[in-house]
Design a protein around this motif. Structure first.
Motif, PDB file in Angstrom:
ATOM      1  N   GLU A 182       0.830  -1.207   0.000  1.00 43.60           N
ATOM      2  CA  GLU A 182       0.000   0.000   0.000  1.00 43.60           C
ATOM      3  C   GLU A 182       0.864   1.257   0.000  1.00 43.60           C
ATOM      4  O   GLU A 182       0.539   2.234  -0.681  1.00 43.60           O
ATOM      5  CB  GLU A 182      -0.936   0.009   1.209  1.00 43.60           C
ATOM      6  N   ALA A 183       1.958   1.248   0.749  1.00 47.48           N
ATOM      7  CA  ALA A 183       2.843   2.413   0.807  1.00 47.48           C
ATOM      8  C   ALA A 183       3.451   2.698  -0.566  1.00 47.48           C
ATOM      9  O   ALA A 183       3.494   3.857  -1.004  1.00 47.48           O
ATOM     10  CB  ALA A 183       3.943   2.197   1.846  1.00 47.48           C
ATOM     11  N   VAL A 184       3.908   1.667  -1.256  1.00 47.76           N
ATOM     12  CA  VAL A 184       4.478   1.852  -2.594  1.00 47.76           C
ATOM     13  C   VAL A 184       3.399   2.347  -3.556  1.00 47.76           C
ATOM     14  O   VAL A 184       3.597   3.313  -4.296  1.00 47.76           O
ATOM     15  CB  VAL A 184       5.125   0.552  -3.116  1.00 47.76           C
ATOM     16  N   ASP A 185       2.239   1.684  -3.543  1.00 45.75           N
ATOM     17  CA  ASP A 185       1.149   2.076  -4.438  1.00 45.75           C
ATOM     18  C   ASP A 185       0.701   3.509  -4.166  1.00 45.75           C
ATOM     19  O   ASP A 185       0.472   4.283  -5.102  1.00 45.75           O
ATOM     20  CB  ASP A 185      -0.031   1.106  -4.306  1.00 45.75           C
ATOM     21  N   ASP A 186       0.585   3.883  -2.881  1.00 44.37           N
ATOM     22  CA  ASP A 186       0.192   5.249  -2.522  1.00 44.37           C
ATOM     23  C   ASP A 186       1.239   6.263  -2.985  1.00 44.37           C
ATOM     24  O   ASP A 186       0.896   7.349  -3.465  1.00 44.37           O
ATOM     25  CB  ASP A 186      -0.012   5.386  -1.010  1.00 44.37           C
ATOM     26  N   TYR A 187       2.504   5.913  -2.829  1.00 45.42           N
ATOM     27  CA  TYR A 187       3.588   6.792  -3.267  1.00 45.42           C
ATOM     28  C   TYR A 187       3.491   7.035  -4.777  1.00 45.42           C
ATOM     29  O   TYR A 187       3.547   8.189  -5.233  1.00 45.42           O
ATOM     30  CB  TYR A 187       4.943   6.177  -2.895  1.00 45.42           C
ATOM     31  N   LEU A 188       3.334   5.969  -5.534  1.00 47.66           N
ATOM     32  CA  LEU A 188       3.245   6.098  -6.991  1.00 47.66           C
ATOM     33  C   LEU A 188       2.015   6.909  -7.398  1.00 47.66           C
ATOM     34  O   LEU A 188       2.081   7.749  -8.297  1.00 47.66           O
ATOM     35  CB  LEU A 188       3.240   4.716  -7.647  1.00 47.66           C
ATOM     36  N   GLU A 189       0.899   6.675  -6.726  1.00 53.55           N
ATOM     37  CA  GLU A 189      -0.336   7.405  -7.027  1.00 53.55           C
ATOM     38  C   GLU A 189      -0.201   8.883  -6.669  1.00 53.55           C
ATOM     39  O   GLU A 189      -0.623   9.762  -7.430  1.00 53.55           O
ATOM     40  CB  GLU A 189      -1.524   6.786  -6.291  1.00 53.55           C
ATOM     41  N   THR A 190       0.394   9.177  -5.528  1.00 55.02           N
ATOM     42  CA  THR A 190       0.602  10.572  -5.115  1.00 55.02           C
ATOM     43  C   THR A 190       1.511  11.287  -6.111  1.00 55.02           C
ATOM     44  O   THR A 190       1.227  12.427  -6.501  1.00 55.02           O
ATOM     45  CB  THR A 190       1.191  10.636  -3.695  1.00 55.02           C
ATOM     46  N   CYS A 191       2.581  10.626  -6.524  1.00 55.80           N
ATOM     47  CA  CYS A 191       3.476  11.224  -7.514  1.00 55.80           C
ATOM     48  C   CYS A 191       2.719  11.515  -8.807  1.00 55.80           C
ATOM     49  O   CYS A 191       2.885  12.577  -9.409  1.00 55.80           O
ATOM     50  CB  CYS A 191       4.668  10.312  -7.795  1.00 55.80           C
ATOM     51  N   ARG A 192       1.885  10.584  -9.230  1.00 55.05           N
ATOM     52  CA  ARG A 192       1.101  10.776 -10.454  1.00 55.05           C
ATOM     53  C   ARG A 192       0.177  11.985 -10.312  1.00 55.05           C
ATOM     54  O   ARG A 192       0.104  12.832 -11.200  1.00 55.05           O
ATOM     55  CB  ARG A 192       0.288   9.528 -10.769  1.00 55.05           C
TER      56      ARG A 192
END
Length: 119
Positions: free
Chosen positions: A49-59
């Motif tokens: 979830e942390a990785v996915d959230d990071y990628l989504e936030t960056c997007r």
């Protein structure tokens, strides 16, 4: 040391005996991304979830997500180590960069294999 890998990101995992919680931080990037869980299953889910959230936030904010390591390394060694490494490279018919890359890769592979055997 325990580690986890997901979607090209790596994290170092530790256990806090006082709070009885597993926690981790994504390694190799300057953005600070931490996560925790009460069990291995929770920790793994939190890491994903942390990785996915990071990628989504960056997007969402239009930022390029950091990926670990560019391939450029600059570090200092003792002059004698530098001399011996340069000589070893020359005697191997390689540039110091080629020789150092091979030696570092072999050391990293050895570390990874030793860690797997210890698990």
């Amino acid at each position: 040391m325990n580690t986890m890998t997901y979607n090209g990101y790596h994290a170092r995992i530790e256990f806090d005996a006082e709070d009885e919680v597993f926690f981790g931080r994504i390694a190799g990037i300057s953005d600070v991304i931490g996560f925790h869980g009460d069990s291995v299953a929770e920790l793994k889910k939190a890491f994903h979830e942390a990785v996915d959230d990071y990628l989504e936030t960056c997007r969402k904010i239009g930022k390029e997500p950091q990926r670990s390591y560019s391939g450029k390394m600059m570090f200092r060694v003792a002059p004698e180590v530098h001399r011996r490494a340069a000589l070893a490279a020359e005697l191997s018919g390689k540039s110091l960069n080629q020789w150092a890359e091979e030696v570092l890769e072999e050391a990293a592979d050895h570390f990874s294999e030793a860690r797997l055997l210890a698990s």
